[in-house]
Design a protein around this motif. Structure first.
Motif, PDB file in Angstrom:
ATOM      1  N   GLU B  52       2.550  29.591  21.017  1.00  0.00           N
ATOM      2  CA  GLU B  52       1.239  30.038  21.526  1.00  0.00           C
ATOM      3  C   GLU B  52       0.230  28.897  21.421  1.00  0.00           C
ATOM      4  OE1 GLU B  52      -0.260  33.371  22.251  1.00  0.00           O
ATOM      5  OE2 GLU B  52       1.817  33.637  22.916  1.00  0.00           O
ATOM      6  N   GLN B  53       0.282  28.258  20.254  1.00  0.00           N
ATOM      7  CA  GLN B  53      -0.657  27.205  19.920  1.00  0.00           C
ATOM      8  C   GLN B  53      -0.017  25.858  20.269  1.00  0.00           C
ATOM      9  OE1 GLN B  53      -3.301  28.320  17.649  1.00  0.00           O
ATOM     10  NE2 GLN B  53      -4.348  26.356  17.573  1.00  0.00           N
ATOM     11  N   GLY B  54      -0.757  25.022  20.948  1.00  0.00           N
ATOM     12  CA  GLY B  54      -0.228  23.683  21.260  1.00  0.00           C
ATOM     13  C   GLY B  54      -0.440  22.718  20.100  1.00  0.00           C
ATOM     14  N   ASP B  55       0.339  21.656  20.079  1.00  0.00           N
ATOM     15  CA  ASP B  55       0.174  20.591  19.084  1.00  0.00           C
ATOM     16  C   ASP B  55      -0.323  19.331  19.766  1.00  0.00           C
ATOM     17  OD1 ASP B  55       0.887  21.698  16.659  1.00  0.00           O
ATOM     18  OD2 ASP B  55       3.038  21.323  16.957  1.00  0.00           O
ATOM     19  N   ARG B  56      -1.257  18.640  19.116  1.00  0.00           N
ATOM     20  CA  ARG B  56      -1.695  17.342  19.628  1.00  0.00           C
ATOM     21  C   ARG B  56      -0.518  16.387  19.639  1.00  0.00           C
ATOM     22  NH1 ARG B  56      -7.305  16.809  18.685  1.00  0.00           N
ATOM     23  NH2 ARG B  56      -7.167  14.671  19.403  1.00  0.00           N
ATOM     24  N   ILE B  57      -0.496  15.495  20.616  1.00  0.00           N
ATOM     25  CA  ILE B  57       0.638  14.580  20.751  1.00  0.00           C
ATOM     26  C   ILE B  57       0.151  13.202  21.186  1.00  0.00           C
ATOM     27  CG2 ILE B  57       1.203  15.289  23.141  1.00  0.00           C
ATOM     28  CD1 ILE B  57       4.242  15.053  22.254  1.00  0.00           C
ATOM     29  N   GLY B  58       1.019  12.197  21.001  1.00  0.00           N
ATOM     30  CA  GLY B  58       0.678  10.815  21.308  1.00  0.00           C
ATOM     31  C   GLY B  58       0.355  10.069  20.021  1.00  0.00           C
ATOM     32  N   HIS B  59       0.890   8.859  19.882  1.00  0.00           N
ATOM     33  CA  HIS B  59       0.689   8.182  18.589  1.00  0.00           C
ATOM     34  C   HIS B  59       0.440   6.681  18.728  1.00  0.00           C
ATOM     35  CE1 HIS B  59       5.127   8.596  19.314  1.00  0.00           C
ATOM     36  NE2 HIS B  59       5.042   7.293  19.174  1.00  0.00           N
ATOM     37  N   GLU B  60       0.094   6.242  19.927  1.00  0.00           N
ATOM     38  CA  GLU B  60      -0.171   4.810  20.125  1.00  0.00           C
ATOM     39  C   GLU B  60      -1.531   4.693  20.804  1.00  0.00           C
ATOM     40  OE1 GLU B  60       3.537   5.439  22.259  1.00  0.00           O
ATOM     41  OE2 GLU B  60       4.063   3.370  21.766  1.00  0.00           O
ATOM     42  N   PHE B  61      -2.459   3.958  20.193  1.00  0.00           N
ATOM     43  CA  PHE B  61      -3.733   3.787  20.891  1.00  0.00           C
ATOM     44  C   PHE B  61      -4.547   2.577  20.464  1.00  0.00           C
ATOM     45  CE2 PHE B  61      -6.640   5.474  17.606  1.00  0.00           C
ATOM     46  CZ  PHE B  61      -5.836   6.340  16.876  1.00  0.00           C
ATOM     47  N   ILE B  62      -5.376   2.184  21.436  1.00  0.00           N
ATOM     48  CA  ILE B  62      -6.416   1.175  21.227  1.00  0.00           C
ATOM     49  C   ILE B  62      -7.730   1.884  21.549  1.00  0.00           C
ATOM     50  CG2 ILE B  62      -7.505  -0.850  22.337  1.00  0.00           C
ATOM     51  CD1 ILE B  62      -4.754  -2.108  22.549  1.00  0.00           C
TER      52      ILE B  62
END
Lengths: 343, 343
Positions: B52-62
């Protein structure tokens, strides 16, 4: 001559076999004076399929050189020598790198070659394979010198593979002869805290004598928690796996700190290494394997000769060659830790 | 603000989420300018159970630092920074040893923390976790600098774990972005012969550009034999496993010489390491795991800044944040090698 053969699980026989003869100019014939039974001999003893023809068995021995080929120069007739459990040519890239157990021209004793549990053996690449011993033939050091053939060299290889060194914490899983000598090797390499996991008091007592600072008799998760509680940390720098079962491999990885090292020398009884996700998340390095005792006996010999270490204490029974079948039974029943055989 | 969430296999959504706020005095808030999709994001994309609930995703950033806590001193408001995929406190025993990915106070991004595929993120331990970049915000180096967050640092970790060095022969298994950057890292570390095993010509062409001397498109035993034939040896010093499947792990061990090293960085898709008997018989060391890119980006940065290496070439598509779901689809369909996301 007499030699030990295995025909199947539980079926060990001492029989007449042809005397060995020189087959190559680099061979030597060695009259065996001391041999022994290895924990790894118990695997076929437990499970080998029955066959009509027996296989020679035994891979650790000391003896006297009786005959040499025309190209043997370093080893002389009459020399007292110890043979590594895996002989090697001494010249290939692996031998030069000290990994003699990977020599493509080498082999462990038994089956296709002569076995160590017999009256004599033909030794290929004699100059490279045999290490000359300069002690009297009746030296009290003989049991300890015999362990250079395999079990002490294997314990040492485990410790080196697990990156044991000064100040390191070590867990040794398994209180068989290899585990106990993994303790001794770790102590010799300067480990600070050495936790031995084993449940046989007579064995773990010997482990304490060899340098174990702590003993944990529980296995699996219960044992792991006990080790953590003892050390007050989440793991050790180095784990020595000297059993080969899934549970002990799992514990070795569980008990190793992130960035730590596991040295495996117990012959793996399954085709897979368990606990891979833990290994991956913690960056645990898994090293080790079949030990290059032809190479590492040169490092260990001086400490045996001057009594710094007494690995021969793992032998708790001595039998004549004729009683080898009962020696197997005694080791398999855990009546004996390690059996010395005197052909 | 907008951010990417995963609700289940194939179900990626860009939605409104609360703006991040400082929660600790060592936090920073970073406005994200560059992010990307990782091969490891595709595992949940393929298999995550629907919720039901989504999870934040992505782990590479500038991104650009927008706000800092009162105890942040090294990082300033307005700094352009790159974040490692696994942030760490910088003070624990593992951080001090350079294994930041084992920091007990650290975490990979996403789920419990902010994700990298969004407009902003709260960064714990900002002084330790963020590396300041001194290039213009529109520098052409940006894609290459973004790879320091994970994929180049992971390729480098694979090569270091496999003991790649001058004169060594290396096999790299997998032509995904990590495998290709394992090639680049191996070249950078001085490897002599680098065989890339991959079957996608556009990717292996990039691998050749990165330094692969040979490409083998066959897999399994057929591919292994081809590598042996190419090299004229029975194996390599170093194997990089950048896939995580049983077949590639098996090949990595089969293709490594006795005494050689396997570096695994492909997230293992099974709980077991296969081919243990080979590993044991050859004394192959299996190292590697989740890469400490917070530590190793400092080693790699100078070569990126002076253009010695161009790891950013792995990006072959750039999309705005709103199109992230299609970016996942494109990578999963192998339409794109690696997708750069511009929030």
């Amino acid at each position: 001559m007499k030699a030990t053969l295995i025909y199947g699980a539980g079926d060990i026989r001492v029989e007449d076999v042809p005397d060995p003869t020189l087959q190559s100019s680099t061979d030597a014939i060695v009259r065996i004076t001391h041999s022994c039974i290895c924990g790894s001999d118990l695997w076929p003893y437990k499970s080998r399929e029955q066959t009509e023809q027996g296989d020679r068995i035994g891979h650790e021995f000391i003896g006297v050189v009786e005959e040499i080929g025309s190209d043997v120069s370093r080893i002389r007739k009459g020399d007292l020598v110890v043979a590594p459990f895996f002989y090697a040519d001494g010249t290939c890239e692996y031998c030069r790198a000290g990994l003699t157990s990977a020599c493509p021209n080498g082999s462990a004793w038994g089956a296709e070659t002569d076995g160590g549990q017999g009256e004599a053996a033909r030794v290929p690449f004699a100059d490279a394979s045999l290490m000359k011993l300069t002690v009297p033939h009746d030296s009290a050091l003989m049991p300890s010198l015999l362990t250079l053939s395999d079990v002490f060299g294997t314990g040492h290889h485990a410790a080196v593979s697990a990156q044991v060194g000064p100040g390191k914490d070590v867990v040794v899983i398994g209180d068989g002869a290899v585990g106990l000598l993994g303790v001794l090797a770790s102590k010799r390499l300067g480990a600070e805290r050495i936790v031995l996991m084993g449940r046989h008091k007579d064995r773990t007592d010997l482990g304490r004598e060899f340098g174990a600072t702590d003993v944990v008799s529980e296995r699996g998760e219960e044992g792991e928690q006990k080790v953590r509680d003892l050390l007050g940390t989440d793991g050790v720098h180095s784990a020595i796996e000297a059993v080969g079962y899934e549970q002990s491999l799992t514990s070795a990885i569980n008990l190793t700190k992130p960035g730590g090292h596991v040295g495996i020398v117990g012959v793996p009884q399954s085709g897979e290494l368990p606990n891979l996700a833990q290994k991956f998340m913690k960056n645990v390095t898994v090293a080790g394997g079949i030990a290059p005792t032809q190479a590492n006996m040169y490092e260990l010999l001086p400490d045996v000769l001057d009594g710094q270490v007494e690995p021969g204490k793992v032998f708790d029974r001595e039998i004549p060659l004729a009683e080898t079948p009962d020696g197997y039974r005694a080791m398999n029943d855990r009546e004996a830790l390690k059996v010395l055989v005197r052909p």
